[in-house]
Write an enzyme that holds these catalytic residues in place. Structure first.
Site, PDB file in Angstrom:
ATOM      1  N   ASN A 239      -5.837  -2.921   2.135  1.00  0.00           N
ATOM      2  CA  ASN A 239      -6.005  -4.491   2.317  1.00  0.00           C
ATOM      3  C   ASN A 239      -7.229  -4.966   2.335  1.00  0.00           C
ATOM      4  O   ASN A 239      -8.359  -4.237   2.861  1.00  0.00           O
ATOM      5  CB  ASN A 239      -4.940  -4.745   3.437  1.00  0.00           C
ATOM      6  CG  ASN A 239      -3.868  -4.858   3.444  1.00  0.00           C
ATOM      7  OD1 ASN A 239      -3.299  -4.430   2.258  1.00  0.00           O
ATOM      8  ND2 ASN A 239      -3.016  -4.682   4.423  1.00  0.00           N
TER       9      ASN A 239
ATOM     10  N   ARG B 254       0.841  -1.142   0.000  1.00  0.00           N
ATOM     11  CA  ARG B 254      -0.037  -0.036   0.035  1.00  0.00           C
ATOM     12  C   ARG B 254       0.674   1.082   0.130  1.00  0.00           C
ATOM     13  O   ARG B 254       0.515   2.171  -0.728  1.00  0.00           O
ATOM     14  CB  ARG B 254      -0.985  -0.044   1.048  1.00  0.00           C
ATOM     15  CG  ARG B 254      -2.076  -0.832   0.836  1.00  0.00           C
ATOM     16  CD  ARG B 254      -2.747  -1.085   2.374  1.00  0.00           C
ATOM     17  NE  ARG B 254      -1.922  -1.652   3.594  1.00  0.00           N
ATOM     18  CZ  ARG B 254      -2.312  -1.464   4.890  1.00  0.00           C
ATOM     19  NH1 ARG B 254      -3.252  -0.969   4.980  1.00  0.00           N
ATOM     20  NH2 ARG B 254      -1.396  -1.773   5.660  1.00  0.00           N
TER      21      ARG B 254
END
Length: 99
Positions: free
Chosen positions: A42, A24
């Site tokens: 996520n 990320r």
């Protein structure tokens, strides 16, 4: 952000070893470098999902990165893109990590 050409929006989901590998954080960094907006997070099933918006060429660059590059210790098995469409204006002002 320069809007040369049509603005595009696309949803994505990345499969493989993409959690616990700073995916990320690297995605956010790459998006800001390329100049697209949107988000990344996520999922509970071990994938990374999100949305990218921006000029078509920049969205295409980000799609390529999400499909082939990722974070240094990630392993991308496949990336699914969906809901790709032309938009009249950006829905986000930046690229962010969602939790």
């Amino acid at each position: 952000m320069s809007t040369a050409g049509p603005l595009k929006s696309v949803d994505y989901e990345v499969f493989g070893r993409v959690q616990g590998v700073c995916f990320r954080m690297y995605t956010e960094g790459e998006a800001k470098k390329i100049g697209v907006v949107g988000w990344v997070k996520n999922t509970s099933k071990g994938t990374v999902t999100g949305q990218v918006q921006g000029p078509e060429d920049k969205v295409n660059s980000m799609k390529s990165w999400l499909s082939k590059v990722g974070s240094p210790s990630s392993r991308i098995d496949r990336t699914n893109f969906s809901n790709e469409k032309t938009i009249s204006k950006l829905e986000y002002s930046n690229f962010s990590i969602r939790y």
